[in-house]
Design a protein around this motif. Structure first.
Motif, short mmCIF file in Angstrom:
data_model
loop_
_atom_site.label_atom_id
_atom_site.label_comp_id
_atom_site.label_asym_id
_atom_site.label_seq_id
_atom_site.Cartn_x
_atom_site.Cartn_y
_atom_site.Cartn_z
N ILE A 21 0.86 -1.19 0.00
CA ILE A 21 0.00 0.00 0.00
C ILE A 21 0.89 1.23 0.00
N ILE A 22 0.49 2.24 -0.77
CA ILE A 22 1.15 3.53 -0.74
C ILE A 22 0.23 4.54 -0.07
N PHE A 23 0.71 5.15 1.02
CA PHE A 23 0.00 6.26 1.64
C PHE A 23 0.64 7.55 1.13
N THR A 24 -0.16 8.42 0.58
CA THR A 24 0.32 9.73 0.15
C THR A 24 0.08 10.73 1.27
N VAL A 25 1.12 11.50 1.59
CA VAL A 25 1.07 12.44 2.71
C VAL A 25 1.36 13.85 2.20
N ASN A 26 0.53 14.80 2.60
CA ASN A 26 0.75 16.19 2.21
C ASN A 26 0.46 17.08 3.41
N GLY A 27 1.45 17.87 3.82
CA GLY A 27 1.25 18.75 4.96
C GLY A 27 0.99 18.02 6.26
N GLY A 28 1.56 16.82 6.39
CA GLY A 28 1.39 16.05 7.61
C GLY A 28 0.09 15.27 7.70
N ILE A 29 -0.70 15.28 6.62
CA ILE A 29 -1.99 14.59 6.59
C ILE A 29 -1.97 13.51 5.51
N ILE A 30 -2.55 12.35 5.81
CA ILE A 30 -2.71 11.31 4.80
C ILE A 30 -3.80 11.76 3.84
N THR A 31 -3.45 11.92 2.58
CA THR A 31 -4.42 12.40 1.59
C THR A 31 -5.02 11.28 0.75
N SER A 32 -4.32 10.15 0.68
CA SER A 32 -4.88 9.02 -0.07
C SER A 32 -4.10 7.76 0.27
N GLU A 33 -4.70 6.63 -0.08
CA GLU A 33 -4.01 5.34 0.03
C GLU A 33 -4.48 4.47 -1.13
N HIS A 34 -3.58 3.65 -1.64
CA HIS A 34 -3.99 2.76 -2.71
C HIS A 34 -3.04 1.57 -2.80
N VAL A 35 -3.56 0.48 -3.36
CA VAL A 35 -2.74 -0.71 -3.59
C VAL A 35 -1.71 -0.38 -4.66
N ALA A 36 -0.46 -0.80 -4.42
CA ALA A 36 0.64 -0.44 -5.33
C ALA A 36 1.31 -1.67 -5.90
N THR A 37 1.78 -1.55 -7.11
CA THR A 37 2.60 -2.60 -7.72
C THR A 37 4.07 -2.32 -7.43
N ASP A 38 4.89 -3.35 -7.56
CA ASP A 38 6.33 -3.16 -7.37
C ASP A 38 6.88 -2.14 -8.35
N ALA A 39 6.37 -2.15 -9.58
CA ALA A 39 6.85 -1.22 -10.60
C ALA A 39 6.55 0.23 -10.20
N GLU A 40 5.35 0.47 -9.66
CA GLU A 40 4.98 1.83 -9.24
C GLU A 40 5.90 2.30 -8.12
N ILE A 41 6.19 1.41 -7.19
CA ILE A 41 7.05 1.79 -6.06
C ILE A 41 8.45 2.09 -6.56
N LYS A 42 8.97 1.29 -7.48
CA LYS A 42 10.30 1.52 -8.05
C LYS A 42 10.35 2.87 -8.76
N ASN A 43 9.29 3.19 -9.48
CA ASN A 43 9.25 4.45 -10.22
C ASN A 43 9.22 5.65 -9.26
N LEU A 44 8.46 5.52 -8.16
CA LEU A 44 8.42 6.59 -7.18
C LEU A 44 9.81 6.88 -6.63
N ILE A 45 10.54 5.81 -6.32
CA ILE A 45 11.88 5.96 -5.76
C ILE A 45 12.84 6.50 -6.81
N ALA A 46 12.73 5.98 -8.03
CA ALA A 46 13.64 6.39 -9.11
C ALA A 46 13.47 7.86 -9.47
N ASP A 47 12.26 8.38 -9.30
CA ASP A 47 11.98 9.78 -9.65
C ASP A 47 12.34 10.75 -8.53
N ASN A 48 13.08 10.25 -7.53
CA ASN A 48 13.57 11.09 -6.42
C ASN A 48 12.45 11.69 -5.56
#
Length: 531
Positions: A21-48
């Motif tokens: 699961i990826i929790f998106t955080v903005n301003g100290g608040i959880i703004t969304s959550e969703h099921v993530a694939t390994d590829a999506e997680i790798k891309n998030l990390i690769a994009d700094n």
């Protein structure tokens, strides 16, 4: 700037879950959550992107200690000596000798002593203390904070002698000749000595808050309900000034729900005024007032319907004149703020519920919780449910003082203690906490005790083996969403949209652990708050 937290095994505040699961955080608040694939997680990390990758760890919402004397604990940890580990008079002497130089503002202070863990099964007497500490005044509180011991110098400074009458609703311990033996029972007696101890200043409080916050967060706690002192051990004005200063500077290290203790009818107006000084923001919340209706089972001052073992006429004592308690609770209820009431004995519990029901019937009832609330039968549980009263309990008490509770009450009376499963099944809001410094603030003790209900020695564990065990999910829930519910802080306690981004990272998966306390204490917890 958005931040991302990736988990693959977690408790969301309600249920155990698996899957990335990826929790998106903005301003100290959880703004969304969703099921993530390994590829999506790798891309998030690769994009700094700023990614907190917690895969491979067990993750929960930031844990909440729903009833804790945080300020008192922090002051003790910073400036006093811990006696919780002593097991004999010899240990006691060694600790005193080792810490003879730890005199602050002219006094030696300690905490955590418990005669029930000592070979002698009694507190050290004046002679033992005076041999080592005869020149400086000394005061050491019991682990329950409902009684304490002092030396002859402290008694002299407080003006306590064989002619001294104990203040109402308290006791002065005496030897066989009627002379004070150095033991003072309940706040009003202890305050005879405490009021002679020079107070810590604002800077002392600020340093203690910083020190305590670091230790609590390293124990996995993101939030604490701080109920202040137990008498003249915490200056509430100084406490609020220190919190205000830290809040202005953005230096508050842990979220704090601030409750103000009310000790007497004369104290009511002062505490209502002080409540207006508390700076509410995302880190600080005013959590209402706290009252003490009775004492402790270990000091035999908890107010019971039946006598303690070996004491035909001792049923404990209320710490208030009941007509004053009723009037104070009425005046506090008019403010609309939440009110928690320390009730341990069944007589105290019933008395509190009687007054709450009377206020509600009169249309001036507020929102209430009972603290500790050891001794309950099914009829009382139904009444708690009907009156919509929450419970701030501490299951770690079973582990640390369960043996002594049963010894003082007797096996028959002890078989109705801490019925947490029954209360939860009835839909009652039940939170867990430590009541630190009474028990350690490490939440693993409370979670373990909620699940397995074993005492420290195991001697009286059979008393608590009564079907009131709760599951891992249920236990963590009492430290997350249920704690948030009881202390009325809607923005914390679960991992979901619109909640604060508080996470506790566990070094091991608790589902793999059995009932060995040492395995549980091998887990390290770390609180992470994303801003």
């Amino acid at each position: 700037m958005e931040k991302y937290v990736v988990v693959d095994k977690y408790f969301d505040g309600y249920n155990l879950k698996k899957g990335s699961i990826i929790f998106t955080v903005n301003g100290g608040i959880i703004t969304s959550e969703h099921v993530a694939t390994d590829a999506e997680i790798k891309n998030l990390i690769a994009d700094n992107n700023e990614v907190v990758d917690l895969r491979g760890n067990f993750v929960s919402p930031g844990l909440i200690d729903s009833h804790d004397h945080f300020m008192l604990t922090a002051l003790k940890m910073k400036y006093q000596v811990d006696f919780s580990g002593i097991r004999s008079f010899d240990d006691f002497r060694k600790i005193l000798e080792k810490n003879k130089n730890k005199v602050v503002h002219g006094w030696f202070q300690g905490y955590g002593i418990n005669e029930y863990n000592m070979a002698e099964k009694r507190l050290p007497n004046l002679k033992i203390i005076d041999e080592i500490f005869g020149n400086f005044p000394l005061f050491i509180t019991h682990m329950t904070e409902h009684y304490g011991i002092c030396n002859s110098k402290a008694l002299e400074m407080a003006g306590i002698d064989r002619e001294t009458e104990p203040p109402p609703n308290s006791r002065i311990g005496r030897d066989g000749s009627g002379n004070p033996n150095g033991v003072l029972y309940e706040a009003k007696a202890m305050d005879l000595v405490k009021r002679k101890i020079p107070e810590y200043n604002v800077d002392d409080y600020i340093e203690a808050i910083k020190f305590g916050s670091d230790h609590y967060r390293n124990a996995g706690l993101s939030t604490v309900k701080d109920t202040g002192g137990t008498g003249n051990d915490v200056n509430e004005e100084t406490r609020i000034k220190a919190i205000n200063q830290l809040s202005r500077n953005g230096d508050v290290g842990i979220r704090m729900a601030i409750a103000l203790p009310v000790y007497s009818i004369e104290d009511v107006d002062r505490k209502i005024e002080l409540a207006e000084m508390i700076p509410e923001n995302s880190n600080i919340k005013f959590a209402g007032f706290k009252m003490f209706l009775d004492g402790s089972i270990l000091s035999r001052t908890a107010w019971m319907k039946n006598s303690y073992v070996g004491s035909k006429n001792n049923k404990g004592i209320p710490l208030w004149e009941i007509h004053n308690f009723k009037e104070a609770l009425r005046r506090l209820s008019i403010t609309g703020y939440h009110i928690s009431i320390h009730t341990i004995g069944d007589m105290a519990i019933d008395t509190a519920l009687d007054i709450i029901e009377e206020l509600k019937n009169a249309g001036i009832g507020s929102r209430y919780a009972l603290i500790h609330c050891y001794k309950l039968n099914r009829e009382t549980i139904q009444r708690i449910k009907r009156l919509n009263v929450g419970i701030e309990t501490q299951l770690a008490f079973i582990y640390f003082i369960g043996d002594a509770l049963s010894d003082n009450m007797g096996t028959k009376q002890s078989r109705c203690l801490f019925p947490i499963k029954t209360m939860i099944e009835q839909g009652i809001a039940v939170s867990n906490g430590s009541d630190s410094p009474v028990t350690p603030f490490n939440p693993l003790y409370g979670i373990y005790s909620s699940m397995f209900r074993k005492t420290f020695t195991g001697r009286n564990s059979g008393v608590y083996d009564d079907g009131e065990n709760i599951s891992l999910e249920g236990a963590i829930k009492t430290y997350t969403s249920e704690s948030a519910r009881v202390i009325e802080w809607n923005e914390i306690g679960s991992l979901e949209k619109s909640k604060n981004a508080d996470f506790t990272v566990w070094s091991e998966d608790p589902e793999n652990l059995k009932n060995n306390i040492n395995e549980w204490l091998g887990i390290t917890l770390k609180s992470i708050t994303l801003r």
